[in-house]
Each structure stands twice: as structure tokens, then as C-alpha cells.
Design a protein around this motif. Structure first.
Motif, PDB file in Angstrom:
ATOM      1  N   LYS A 147     -60.658  62.622   2.979  1.00 59.84           N
ATOM      2  CA  LYS A 147     -60.847  63.787   3.841  1.00 59.84           C
ATOM      3  C   LYS A 147     -59.948  64.897   3.310  1.00 59.84           C
ATOM      4  O   LYS A 147     -58.901  64.632   2.733  1.00 59.84           O
ATOM      5  N   GLN A 148     -60.339  66.118   3.527  1.00 56.34           N
ATOM      6  CA  GLN A 148     -59.596  67.246   2.969  1.00 56.34           C
ATOM      7  C   GLN A 148     -58.541  67.776   3.935  1.00 56.34           C
ATOM      8  O   GLN A 148     -58.346  68.977   4.079  1.00 56.34           O
ATOM      9  N   GLU A 149     -57.823  66.868   4.554  1.00 56.33           N
ATOM     10  CA  GLU A 149     -56.737  67.191   5.476  1.00 56.33           C
ATOM     11  C   GLU A 149     -55.417  66.989   4.740  1.00 56.33           C
ATOM     12  O   GLU A 149     -55.179  65.915   4.169  1.00 56.33           O
ATOM     13  N   LYS A 150     -54.578  68.014   4.736  1.00 54.41           N
ATOM     14  CA  LYS A 150     -53.304  67.942   4.028  1.00 54.41           C
ATOM     15  C   LYS A 150     -52.383  66.895   4.669  1.00 54.41           C
ATOM     16  O   LYS A 150     -52.313  66.785   5.888  1.00 54.41           O
ATOM     17  N   ILE A 151     -51.701  66.138   3.830  1.00 56.05           N
ATOM     18  CA  ILE A 151     -50.723  65.156   4.297  1.00 56.05           C
ATOM     19  C   ILE A 151     -49.378  65.870   4.436  1.00 56.05           C
ATOM     20  O   ILE A 151     -48.952  66.588   3.528  1.00 56.05           O
ATOM     21  N   LYS A 152     -48.725  65.682   5.561  1.00 53.58           N
ATOM     22  CA  LYS A 152     -47.422  66.317   5.775  1.00 53.58           C
ATOM     23  C   LYS A 152     -46.419  65.810   4.739  1.00 53.58           C
ATOM     24  O   LYS A 152     -46.408  64.621   4.398  1.00 53.58           O
ATOM     25  N   ARG A 153     -45.555  66.706   4.292  1.00 46.39           N
ATOM     26  CA  ARG A 153     -44.523  66.361   3.313  1.00 46.39           C
ATOM     27  C   ARG A 153     -43.645  65.221   3.833  1.00 46.39           C
ATOM     28  O   ARG A 153     -43.282  64.301   3.083  1.00 46.39           O
ATOM     29  N   GLN A 154     -43.332  65.253   5.104  1.00 43.11           N
ATOM     30  CA  GLN A 154     -42.509  64.206   5.714  1.00 43.11           C
ATOM     31  C   GLN A 154     -43.170  62.828   5.565  1.00 43.11           C
ATOM     32  O   GLN A 154     -42.498  61.834   5.326  1.00 43.11           O
ATOM     33  N   THR A 155     -44.490  62.789   5.708  1.00 43.61           N
ATOM     34  CA  THR A 155     -45.224  61.528   5.559  1.00 43.61           C
ATOM     35  C   THR A 155     -45.185  61.058   4.111  1.00 43.61           C
ATOM     36  O   THR A 155     -44.980  59.869   3.843  1.00 43.61           O
ATOM     37  N   LEU A 156     -45.355  61.974   3.167  1.00 42.55           N
ATOM     38  CA  LEU A 156     -45.284  61.608   1.744  1.00 42.55           C
ATOM     39  C   LEU A 156     -43.896  61.082   1.393  1.00 42.55           C
ATOM     40  O   LEU A 156     -43.757  60.125   0.627  1.00 42.55           O
ATOM     41  N   GLU A 157     -42.869  61.684   1.966  1.00 35.87           N
ATOM     42  CA  GLU A 157     -41.506  61.206   1.738  1.00 35.87           C
ATOM     43  C   GLU A 157     -41.310  59.817   2.345  1.00 35.87           C
ATOM     44  O   GLU A 157     -40.596  58.976   1.782  1.00 35.87           O
ATOM     45  N   LYS A 158     -41.975  59.539   3.464  1.00 30.51           N
ATOM     46  CA  LYS A 158     -41.921  58.206   4.073  1.00 30.51           C
ATOM     47  C   LYS A 158     -42.511  57.171   3.111  1.00 30.51           C
ATOM     48  O   LYS A 158     -41.963  56.067   2.970  1.00 30.51           O
ATOM     49  N   LEU A 159     -43.599  57.522   2.421  1.00 31.22           N
ATOM     50  CA  LEU A 159     -44.220  56.601   1.463  1.00 31.22           C
ATOM     51  C   LEU A 159     -43.260  56.303   0.318  1.00 31.22           C
ATOM     52  O   LEU A 159     -43.126  55.151  -0.117  1.00 31.22           O
ATOM     53  N   VAL A 160     -42.593  57.336  -0.182  1.00 27.93           N
ATOM     54  CA  VAL A 160     -41.614  57.143  -1.262  1.00 27.93           C
ATOM     55  C   VAL A 160     -40.438  56.304  -0.754  1.00 27.93           C
ATOM     56  O   VAL A 160     -39.934  55.434  -1.469  1.00 27.93           O
ATOM     57  N   ASN A 161     -40.025  56.517   0.474  1.00 23.70           N
ATOM     58  CA  ASN A 161     -38.929  55.726   1.028  1.00 23.70           C
ATOM     59  C   ASN A 161     -39.303  54.248   1.086  1.00 23.70           C
ATOM     60  O   ASN A 161     -38.466  53.382   0.790  1.00 23.70           O
ATOM     61  N   ALA A 162     -40.545  53.947   1.442  1.00 21.27           N
ATOM     62  CA  ALA A 162     -41.002  52.552   1.461  1.00 21.27           C
ATOM     63  C   ALA A 162     -40.964  51.961   0.049  1.00 21.27           C
ATOM     64  O   ALA A 162     -40.574  50.807  -0.130  1.00 21.27           O
ATOM     65  N   ALA A 163     -41.339  52.752  -0.949  1.00 22.93           N
ATOM     66  CA  ALA A 163     -41.272  52.297  -2.340  1.00 22.93           C
ATOM     67  C   ALA A 163     -39.818  52.091  -2.765  1.00 22.93           C
ATOM     68  O   ALA A 163     -39.479  51.126  -3.455  1.00 22.93           O
ATOM     69  N   ARG A 164     -38.964  52.999  -2.374  1.00 28.82           N
ATOM     70  CA  ARG A 164     -37.552  52.998  -2.768  1.00 28.82           C
ATOM     71  C   ARG A 164     -36.835  51.707  -2.398  1.00 28.82           C
ATOM     72  O   ARG A 164     -35.974  51.225  -3.123  1.00 28.82           O
ATOM     73  N   VAL A 165     -37.181  51.115  -1.254  1.00 26.03           N
ATOM     74  CA  VAL A 165     -36.457  49.944  -0.769  1.00 26.03           C
ATOM     75  C   VAL A 165     -37.065  48.621  -1.234  1.00 26.03           C
ATOM     76  O   VAL A 165     -36.618  47.545  -0.825  1.00 26.03           O
ATOM     77  N   ALA A 166     -38.052  48.677  -2.123  1.00 28.61           N
ATOM     78  CA  ALA A 166     -38.668  47.459  -2.652  1.00 28.61           C
ATOM     79  C   ALA A 166     -37.664  46.689  -3.509  1.00 28.61           C
ATOM     80  O   ALA A 166     -36.684  47.259  -4.006  1.00 28.61           O
ATOM     81  N   PRO A 167     -37.904  45.396  -3.699  1.00 29.00           N
ATOM     82  CA  PRO A 167     -37.027  44.621  -4.580  1.00 29.00           C
ATOM     83  C   PRO A 167     -36.962  45.245  -5.973  1.00 29.00           C
ATOM     84  O   PRO A 167     -37.932  45.835  -6.450  1.00 29.00           O
TER      85      PRO A 167
END
Length: 188
Positions: free
Chosen positions: A17-37
Motif C-alpha cells: 500500500k502507498q502509505e508512508k511508514i512513520k520514521r519511529q516505526t522504521l527505527e523500531k524495526l532496526v532496534n529489533a534487528a540490533r538486539v539479535a544474537p
């Protein structure tokens, strides 16, 4: 939905869908990646969030989509991702072993995206030199993959593999993703 249910439900998405993702949400995705083993806890992976429309378009023009069903797997006009996250390895921290970190980090990212209603396509068929240039990536950082992101615009289905693992679209345009049966992957 439990983590297990999310794992079973999640599919790669190639229509957005052509709805922009909030920057805060994108940062949440990176944070989830950051804490991986991370091997030896070195944490050499870095990320670039690409959410400016012009740069998203530039990245989109330098990736290849769904080889088994090309060109039908490429998002059409109005179905393109609205963001990308580039995944890089910092070679000043580690030059090997990060491959294990990569899988765990990206899986965390895409499962968190799924929980947010955001579809993801983990992409390795990319023009690394051009994307490195577009994103002005310094020499000590090596571009590995990009993750295409956007709110889910299709509903792919998983099914038991019946002789081929090649994904396909049916007459209605629904993507079918064959998965090997549990009994075929557990060895006695």
C-alpha cells in the motif's frame, strides 16, 4: 498473535500500500534487528533507513524481484515499497562470522514489521555498487542486503510442497509459496 503464529503466518510481500511508514516505526524495526544474537557479541551490523521518496525510487530501480515469477513478482506502479532498510557490515569491527548475525537480525526485523502490519521482502539480488553510491556508504561499510518495506498489499499463501519449491501466482494473482513438510525436514 504469538511469536510462533507470526512465524507461520509471515510471508514475503511484494505488493505494498502507498502509505508512508512513520520514521519511529522504521527505527523500531532496526532496534529489533540490533538486539539479535551476534557472534562474540561483536555487533558489526549497521543499518540505513531509506524513507525519502526519491531515494526509495532510486533503490527500487536497482533491485531485482522474485526470479521464479519475473516479471510478475515486480511491484507495479502504485504497489512499490515505501521504504527500504539497507543492511551493512562494519568491516572495521568484523570481516567474518557476521553471516550468522545477519540471519538473526533480519528475521527479528521482518517479524517485527509483520506485527506492525508491514510487509517485507529481504533482497540480495541488488546492484550493490549503485546502491552504495546512492546511499554514500563509506568504504569500511559493506552493503549486504536491502529490505523492501511497506504496508501489506497482498495475501500470499503457504502450502505444502508437492514436488517443487518454486513459488508461483495463480490465475487470480495470488502468490503461492510451497514449503517442505515437517516430516521431510526432521531426520531420524
Amino acid at each position: 498473535m504469538s511469536v510462533y503464529e507470526s512465524i507461520l503466518a509471515r510471508r514475503t510481500i511484494r505488493k505494498f500500500k502507498q502509505e508512508k511508514i512513520k520514521r519511529q516505526t522504521l527505527e523500531k524495526l532496526v532496534n529489533a534487528a540490533r538486539v539479535a544474537p551476534s557472534a562474540q557479541n561483536l555487533q558489526p551490523l549497521k543499518y540505513i533507513i531509506v524513507d525519502q521518496a526519491e531515494k526509495v525510487k532510486d533503490i527500487f530501480e536497482n533491485v531485482r524481484w522474485a526470479g521464479f515469477i519475473a516479471p510478475e513478482g515486480t511491484p507495479k506502479k502504485g504497489e512499490e515499497p515505501t521504504a527500504f532498510i539497507a543492511v551493512l557490515v562494519d568491516t572495521s569491527i568484523s570481516t567474518s562470522g557476521w553471516e550468522f548475525d545477519l540471519g538473526a537480525a533480519v528475521q527479528n526485523l521482518i517479524l517485527t514489521a509483520w506485527e506492525e502490519g508491514i510487509g517485507a521482502c529481504w533482497m540480495g539480488a541488488i546492484n550493490k555498487p549503485k546502491i552504495t553510491e546512492i546511499l554514500s556508504i563509506p568504504e569500511h561499510l559493506k552493503l549486504i542486503h536491502v529490505i523492501a518495506l511497506g504496508y501489506i498489499g497482498e495475501q500470499p499463501v503457504s502450502e505444502d510442497e508437492g514436488g517443487s519449491v518454486r513459488y508461483y501466482k495463480d490465475e487470480q494473482g495470488t502468490l503461492h509459496v510451497p514449503k517442505r513438510k515437517l516430516r521431510d525436514v526432521i531426520l531420524s
